[in-house]
Scaffold this motif. Structure first.
Motif, mmCIF file in Angstrom:
data_model
loop_
_atom_site.group_PDB
_atom_site.id
_atom_site.type_symbol
_atom_site.label_atom_id
_atom_site.label_comp_id
_atom_site.label_asym_id
_atom_site.label_seq_id
_atom_site.Cartn_x
_atom_site.Cartn_y
_atom_site.Cartn_z
ATOM 1 N N MET A 129 0.819 -1.216 0.000
ATOM 2 C CA MET A 129 0.000 0.000 0.000
ATOM 3 C C MET A 129 0.851 1.265 0.000
ATOM 4 O O MET A 129 0.642 2.179 -0.793
ATOM 5 N N TRP A 130 1.835 1.281 0.901
ATOM 6 C CA TRP A 130 2.621 2.498 1.068
ATOM 7 C C TRP A 130 3.651 2.686 -0.041
ATOM 8 O O TRP A 130 4.050 3.814 -0.347
ATOM 9 N N GLY A 131 4.084 1.575 -0.657
ATOM 10 C CA GLY A 131 5.105 1.664 -1.694
ATOM 11 C C GLY A 131 4.682 2.554 -2.847
ATOM 12 O O GLY A 131 5.490 3.338 -3.377
ATOM 13 N N ALA A 132 3.409 2.450 -3.254
ATOM 14 C CA ALA A 132 2.915 3.278 -4.354
ATOM 15 C C ALA A 132 2.976 4.761 -3.988
ATOM 16 O O ALA A 132 3.310 5.611 -4.831
ATOM 17 N N LEU A 133 2.689 5.088 -2.735
ATOM 18 C CA LEU A 133 2.731 6.483 -2.297
ATOM 19 C C LEU A 133 4.167 6.987 -2.205
ATOM 20 O O LEU A 133 4.450 8.140 -2.553
ATOM 21 N N PHE A 134 5.071 6.126 -1.748
ATOM 22 C CA PHE A 134 6.487 6.507 -1.691
ATOM 23 C C PHE A 134 6.982 6.858 -3.089
ATOM 24 O O PHE A 134 7.696 7.845 -3.285
ATOM 25 N N ASP A 135 6.608 6.035 -4.055
ATOM 26 C CA ASP A 135 7.040 6.261 -5.432
ATOM 27 C C ASP A 135 6.451 7.557 -5.989
ATOM 28 O O ASP A 135 7.167 8.375 -6.578
ATOM 29 N N THR A 136 5.161 7.763 -5.767
ATOM 30 C CA THR A 136 4.484 8.959 -6.278
ATOM 31 C C THR A 136 5.077 10.235 -5.704
ATOM 32 O O THR A 136 5.178 11.257 -6.392
ATOM 33 N N HIS A 137 5.504 10.164 -4.441
ATOM 34 C CA HIS A 137 5.999 11.372 -3.762
ATOM 35 C C HIS A 137 7.523 11.453 -3.719
ATOM 36 O O HIS A 137 8.094 12.196 -2.916
ATOM 37 N N GLY A 138 8.172 10.691 -4.588
ATOM 38 C CA GLY A 138 9.612 10.822 -4.776
ATOM 39 C C GLY A 138 10.479 10.358 -3.624
ATOM 40 O O GLY A 138 11.594 10.851 -3.436
ATOM 41 N N LEU A 139 9.983 9.362 -2.843
ATOM 42 C CA LEU A 139 10.757 8.863 -1.705
ATOM 43 C C LEU A 139 11.410 7.516 -1.994
ATOM 44 O O LEU A 139 11.990 6.903 -1.094
ATOM 45 N N GLY A 140 11.314 7.047 -3.242
ATOM 46 C CA GLY A 140 11.946 5.776 -3.602
ATOM 47 C C GLY A 140 11.155 4.586 -3.104
ATOM 48 O O GLY A 140 9.929 4.634 -3.012
ATOM 49 N N GLU A 141 11.865 3.515 -2.752
ATOM 50 C CA GLU A 141 11.205 2.311 -2.251
ATOM 51 C C GLU A 141 10.675 2.526 -0.840
ATOM 52 O O GLU A 141 11.186 3.351 -0.090
ATOM 53 N N PHE A 142 9.682 1.728 -0.490
ATOM 54 C CA PHE A 142 9.082 1.829 0.845
ATOM 55 C C PHE A 142 10.122 1.606 1.935
ATOM 56 O O PHE A 142 10.905 0.652 1.901
ATOM 57 N N ASN A 143 10.134 2.501 2.899
ATOM 58 C CA ASN A 143 11.049 2.425 4.034
ATOM 59 C C ASN A 143 10.296 2.912 5.272
ATOM 60 O O ASN A 143 9.951 4.101 5.355
ATOM 61 N N PRO A 144 9.995 2.014 6.228
ATOM 62 C CA PRO A 144 9.250 2.430 7.426
ATOM 63 C C PRO A 144 9.871 3.626 8.142
ATOM 64 O O PRO A 144 9.143 4.430 8.753
ATOM 65 N N ALA A 145 11.185 3.770 8.060
ATOM 66 C CA ALA A 145 11.855 4.881 8.744
ATOM 67 C C ALA A 145 11.486 6.235 8.135
ATOM 68 O O ALA A 145 11.666 7.275 8.777
ATOM 69 N N LEU A 146 10.977 6.218 6.897
ATOM 70 C CA LEU A 146 10.625 7.470 6.215
ATOM 71 C C LEU A 146 9.115 7.744 6.238
ATOM 72 O O LEU A 146 8.648 8.662 5.565
ATOM 73 N N MET A 147 8.368 6.949 7.003
ATOM 74 C CA MET A 147 6.928 7.147 7.059
ATOM 75 C C MET A 147 6.565 8.543 7.559
ATOM 76 O O MET A 147 5.631 9.180 7.066
ATOM 77 N N ALA A 164 -7.428 5.283 -1.651
ATOM 78 C CA ALA A 164 -8.687 4.837 -2.257
ATOM 79 C C ALA A 164 -8.566 4.741 -3.780
ATOM 80 O O ALA A 164 -9.071 3.791 -4.398
ATOM 81 N N ALA A 165 -7.866 5.701 -4.387
ATOM 82 C CA ALA A 165 -7.705 5.698 -5.838
ATOM 83 C C ALA A 165 -6.825 4.534 -6.302
ATOM 84 O O ALA A 165 -7.027 3.982 -7.392
ATOM 85 N N ASN A 166 -5.845 4.138 -5.477
ATOM 86 C CA ASN A 166 -4.927 3.046 -5.837
ATOM 87 C C ASN A 166 -5.515 1.665 -5.586
ATOM 88 O O ASN A 166 -4.996 0.663 -6.088
#
Length: 262
Positions: A129-147, A164-166
């Motif tokens: 779930m969060w990986g798609a948002l990380f990518d969209t917002h330029g944070l690379g791969e999902f990393n819990p430390a960057l939540m 919801a859109a994803n």
């Protein structure tokens, strides 16, 4: 004439005695003070799985947190208590009330206090779930430390609506749907507790739902990185005026943990 005058005096006195613009209940009414608590740590919190309407039990650490915040709040006399209908939240609320030194009220369930519904992401790995948002917002791969960085860069509405859109199942709630039900639940709590004459109220819910409740009250103050497990947020209602007195306070939890460790 004297009799007529006497009758007029008696009638006037009777009218004065019967008209009371302020009832004793209204004079004695107290502010409604909501102690809004997030549930203790759960299995999905530990394994890194998406948990909204899906439900997993409190871990031993989560049970300890619930007991501890209950000890921290033990001297607060609650006139009412509310929880969502999710098991992790019900258990947290019950454990808090079990530590209280006063007579405790019946615990009422409101579905409007539920966590966000993440639709098709429920129970899946956080990274999905969060990986798609990380990518969209330029944070690379999902990393819990960057939540914290991700959450701090988005409004609650943007976050919910993007999830919801994803969602391929189109089952996740939009922000407006979440905001509407949580606002309805809180308004019900406020009105019911005003009818009791005010006082302290225990409300136990989940992290996303709490963020939404706070955002409904004051959008500028409540763009938080996180609402910690068993933290306490205090909301004070005086008449039509609502104040956020404290947000995600862990001092009650810490006090209880110190007492348990002695």
């Amino acid at each position: 004439m004297k009799l007529k005058k006497l009758l007029l005096i008696l009638i006037a006195f009777g009218l004065c005695a019967c008209s009371s613009p302020v009832l004793p209940d209204e004079e004695a009414a107290q502010p409604v003070v909501i102690y809004l608590v997030r549930h203790g740590k759960t299995w999905f919190n530990t394994t890194g799985q998406v948990q909204g309407w899906s439900d997993t039990p409190l871990t031993e650490e989560g049970q300890l947190q619930a007991d501890a915040v209950g000890i921290g709040l033990k001297d607060v006399e609650f006139v009412a208590a509310y929880t969502s209908d999710l098991g992790r939240v019900r258990e947290t609320a019950a454990r808090i009330l079990a530590e209280n030194t006063h007579d405790t009220p019946e615990l009422f369930e409101l579905t409007g206090l539920r966590e966000w519904n993440f639709g098709g992401y429920e129970g899946r790995n956080d990274a999905e779930m969060w990986g798609a948002l990380f990518d969209t917002h330029g944070l690379g791969e999902f990393n819990p430390a960057l939540m914290g960085e991700l959450l701090g860069s988005m409004t609650n509405q943007e976050l919910a609506d993007e999830i919801a859109a994803n969602d391929e199942l189109h089952a996740a709630e939009t922000y407006d749907e979440i905001a509407s039900r949580t606002e309805t639940a809180i308004n019900q709590i406020i009105e019911e507790c005003k009818a009791l004459g005010g006082g302290n109220v225990l409300v136990v819910s989940s992290g996303g739902a709490i963020r939404t409740i706070l955002n409904n009250i004051d959008p500028e103050r409540t763009q938080l990185d996180d609402v910690k497990n068993c933290s306490v947020t205090q909301i004070i209602i005086e008449g039509d005026h609502i104040t956020l007195a404290d947000i995600s306070n862990t001092s009650y939890l810490e006090t209880g943990l110190e007492a348990l460790n002695k």
